[in-house]
Design an enzyme around this catalytic site. Structure first.
Site, PDB file in Angstrom:
ATOM      1  N   ASP A   1       0.392  -2.765  12.072  1.00  0.00           N
ATOM      2  CA  ASP A   1       1.030  -3.344  10.831  1.00  0.00           C
ATOM      3  C   ASP A   1       1.181  -4.891  11.058  1.00  0.00           C
ATOM      4  O   ASP A   1       2.244  -5.179  11.451  1.00  0.00           O
ATOM      5  CB  ASP A   1       2.142  -2.599  10.646  1.00  0.00           C
ATOM      6  CG  ASP A   1       2.624  -2.935   9.132  1.00  0.00           C
ATOM      7  OD1 ASP A   1       2.791  -4.009   8.863  1.00  0.00           O
ATOM      8  OD2 ASP A   1       2.469  -2.023   8.402  1.00  0.00           O
TER       9      ASP A   1
ATOM     10  N   ASP B   1       4.753  -6.009   9.828  1.00  0.00           N
ATOM     11  CA  ASP B   1       5.903  -5.695  10.787  1.00  0.00           C
ATOM     12  C   ASP B   1       5.872  -6.529  11.968  1.00  0.00           C
ATOM     13  O   ASP B   1       6.941  -6.905  12.402  1.00  0.00           O
ATOM     14  CB  ASP B   1       5.734  -4.240  11.043  1.00  0.00           C
ATOM     15  CG  ASP B   1       6.329  -3.219   9.888  1.00  0.00           C
ATOM     16  OD1 ASP B   1       6.875  -3.693   9.170  1.00  0.00           O
ATOM     17  OD2 ASP B   1       5.722  -2.212  10.083  1.00  0.00           O
TER      18      ASP B   1
ATOM     19  N   THR C   1      -1.466   7.620  -0.565  1.00  0.00           N
ATOM     20  CA  THR C   1      -2.717   7.308  -1.155  1.00  0.00           C
ATOM     21  C   THR C   1      -3.278   6.199  -0.794  1.00  0.00           C
ATOM     22  O   THR C   1      -4.682   6.020  -0.834  1.00  0.00           O
ATOM     23  CB  THR C   1      -2.350   7.395  -2.771  1.00  0.00           C
ATOM     24  OG1 THR C   1      -1.828   5.962  -2.974  1.00  0.00           O
ATOM     25  CG2 THR C   1      -1.684   8.424  -3.329  1.00  0.00           C
TER      26      THR C   1
ATOM     27  N   ARG D   1       0.705  -1.117  -0.029  1.00  0.00           N
ATOM     28  CA  ARG D   1       0.208   0.099   0.095  1.00  0.00           C
ATOM     29  C   ARG D   1       0.758   1.209  -0.263  1.00  0.00           C
ATOM     30  O   ARG D   1       1.728   1.274   0.879  1.00  0.00           O
ATOM     31  CB  ARG D   1      -0.895   0.172   1.292  1.00  0.00           C
ATOM     32  CG  ARG D   1      -1.945  -0.758   1.356  1.00  0.00           C
ATOM     33  CD  ARG D   1      -2.886  -0.448   2.290  1.00  0.00           C
ATOM     34  NE  ARG D   1      -2.392   0.121   3.631  1.00  0.00           N
ATOM     35  CZ  ARG D   1      -3.318   0.721   4.660  1.00  0.00           C
ATOM     36  NH1 ARG D   1      -4.772   0.472   4.266  1.00  0.00           N
ATOM     37  NH2 ARG D   1      -2.645   1.020   5.569  1.00  0.00           N
TER      38      ARG D   1
HETATM   39  C1  PRP Z   1      -1.174  -4.846   4.422  1.00  0.00           C
HETATM   40  C2  PRP Z   1      -2.100  -5.821   4.595  1.00  0.00           C
HETATM   41  C3  PRP Z   1      -2.933  -6.013   3.523  1.00  0.00           C
HETATM   42  C4  PRP Z   1      -3.194  -4.581   3.088  1.00  0.00           C
HETATM   43  C5  PRP Z   1      -4.595  -4.120   3.776  1.00  0.00           C
HETATM   44  O1  PRP Z   1      -0.262  -4.795   3.839  1.00  0.00           O
HETATM   45  O2  PRP Z   1      -1.361  -7.102   4.655  1.00  0.00           O
HETATM   46  O3  PRP Z   1      -2.201  -6.704   2.310  1.00  0.00           O
HETATM   47  O4  PRP Z   1      -2.127  -3.691   3.926  1.00  0.00           O
HETATM   48  O5  PRP Z   1      -5.103  -2.786   3.374  1.00  0.00           O
HETATM   49  P1  PRP Z   1      -5.751  -2.529   2.284  1.00  0.00           P
HETATM   50  O6  PRP Z   1      -7.204  -3.341   2.637  1.00  0.00           O
HETATM   51  O7  PRP Z   1      -6.315  -0.809   2.535  1.00  0.00           O
HETATM   52  O8  PRP Z   1      -5.263  -2.429   0.902  1.00  0.00           O
HETATM   53  P2  PRP Z   1       1.032  -3.846   3.378  1.00  0.00           P
HETATM   54  O9  PRP Z   1       0.692  -3.153   2.118  1.00  0.00           O
HETATM   55  O10 PRP Z   1       1.100  -3.092   4.737  1.00  0.00           O
HETATM   56  O11 PRP Z   1       2.389  -4.769   3.011  1.00  0.00           O
HETATM   57  P3  PRP Z   1       3.238  -5.746   3.854  1.00  0.00           P
HETATM   58  O12 PRP Z   1       2.258  -7.235   4.139  1.00  0.00           O
HETATM   59  O13 PRP Z   1       4.240  -5.927   3.182  1.00  0.00           O
HETATM   60  O14 PRP Z   1       3.340  -5.286   5.180  1.00  0.00           O
HETATM   61  N1  URA Z   2      -2.597  -3.101   7.183  1.00  0.00           N
HETATM   62  C1  URA Z   2      -2.039  -3.405   8.237  1.00  0.00           C
HETATM   63  O1  URA Z   2      -1.082  -4.089   8.327  1.00  0.00           O
HETATM   64  N2  URA Z   2      -2.730  -2.897   9.497  1.00  0.00           N
HETATM   65  C2  URA Z   2      -3.806  -2.328   9.140  1.00  0.00           C
HETATM   66  O2  URA Z   2      -4.403  -1.768  10.204  1.00  0.00           O
HETATM   67  C3  URA Z   2      -4.398  -1.612   7.866  1.00  0.00           C
HETATM   68  C4  URA Z   2      -3.444  -2.174   6.921  1.00  0.00           C
END
Ligand code: PRP
Ligand code: URA
Length: 217
Positions: free
Chosen positions: A208, A211, A116, A112
């Protein structure tokens, strides 16, 4: 099942078994260590996988017990692909594979944009016979729904018919977005949270997920 604003929505299933709720509570706690967090994500994926496979068709087979022959049931030729959305979805793969050891695993990489909140695809690799498989997308978090919708679009473009989305924590905004975006996808979640904050993080949520699984913060 807990009553929720989605209780009449057949395509959304809240997996609220007491043990699931117990484990989600520990998952939310900011004091939960990376090791515990990872283990809980694996366990919750396994619980949720049970619920998401409840409708798999069965067939009769003949089995010889030590005492006699009987008719028993086995899952009827259901081919499954588990599709983690990278990175955080990786945490759910092991639990799903414990349940379905013969399943294939495809990967969709999505992050993400922090400003945005739009998803950006950076990787995709699917098993070659993917169109004949039920695809179970796994990702712990469903926030705006942008990442899930992009993954679903990608799978639909490959010609996949049966798509199920398994998340651990969902915001109402994300569930609505996914159900409106795709007329056939079914969504499973272990928790239905209140709302998104101004950074599109789920409240109360768990922070997150990526993380916390990988210890990157
Ligand atoms: C997080 C999560 C989802 C997304 C959810 O991933 O694991 O994939 O955000 O958010 P959304 O419904 O608004 O799209 P992130 O983009 O943080 O990547 P990561 O898994 O690499 O930490
Ligand atoms: N992605 C995450 O990991 N946590 C949230 O709360 C939203 C998006």
């Amino acid at each position: 099942m807990t009553t929720s604003q989605f209780e009449d929505e057949e395509r959304f299933v809240l997996v609220d078994h007491p043990l699931v709720q117990h484990k989600v509570a520990i998952l939310r706690d900011k004091e939960t260590t990376t090791k515990q967090f990872r283990e809980l994500v694996r366990e919750l994926a396994l619980f949720e996988g049970y619920e998401a496979t409840r409708d798999f068709p069965l067939e009769d087979i003949e089995v010889e017990t030590p005492l006699e022959t009987c008719i028993a049931k086995q899952v009827k030729g259901k081919k499954v692909a588990i599709i983690p959305i990278l990175r955080a979805g990786l945490g759910m793969v092991e639990g799903m594979l414990e349940l379905m050891p013969s399943a294939r695993v495809g990967h969709v990489g999505m992050y993400r944009d922090p400003k945005t909140h739009e998803p950006h695809e950076y990787f995709a690799k699917l098993p070659p016979d993917i169109t004949s498989r039920t695809c179970m997308i796994v990702d712990p978090m469903l926030a705006t729904g942008g990442s899930a919708n992009a993954a679903i679009d990608y799978l639909r473009k490959q010609g996949i018919e049966d798509i199920r989305l398994l998340v651990l924590v969902a915001a109402p905004e994300g569930i609505t977005s996914v159900l409106e975006h795709d007329p056939d996808v079914r969504v499973f979640s272990c928790a239905l949270d209140r709302e998104l904050n101004e950074h599109a993080y789920i409240l109360p949520g768990l922070g997150d997920a990526g993380d916390r699984i990988f210890g990157t913060k």
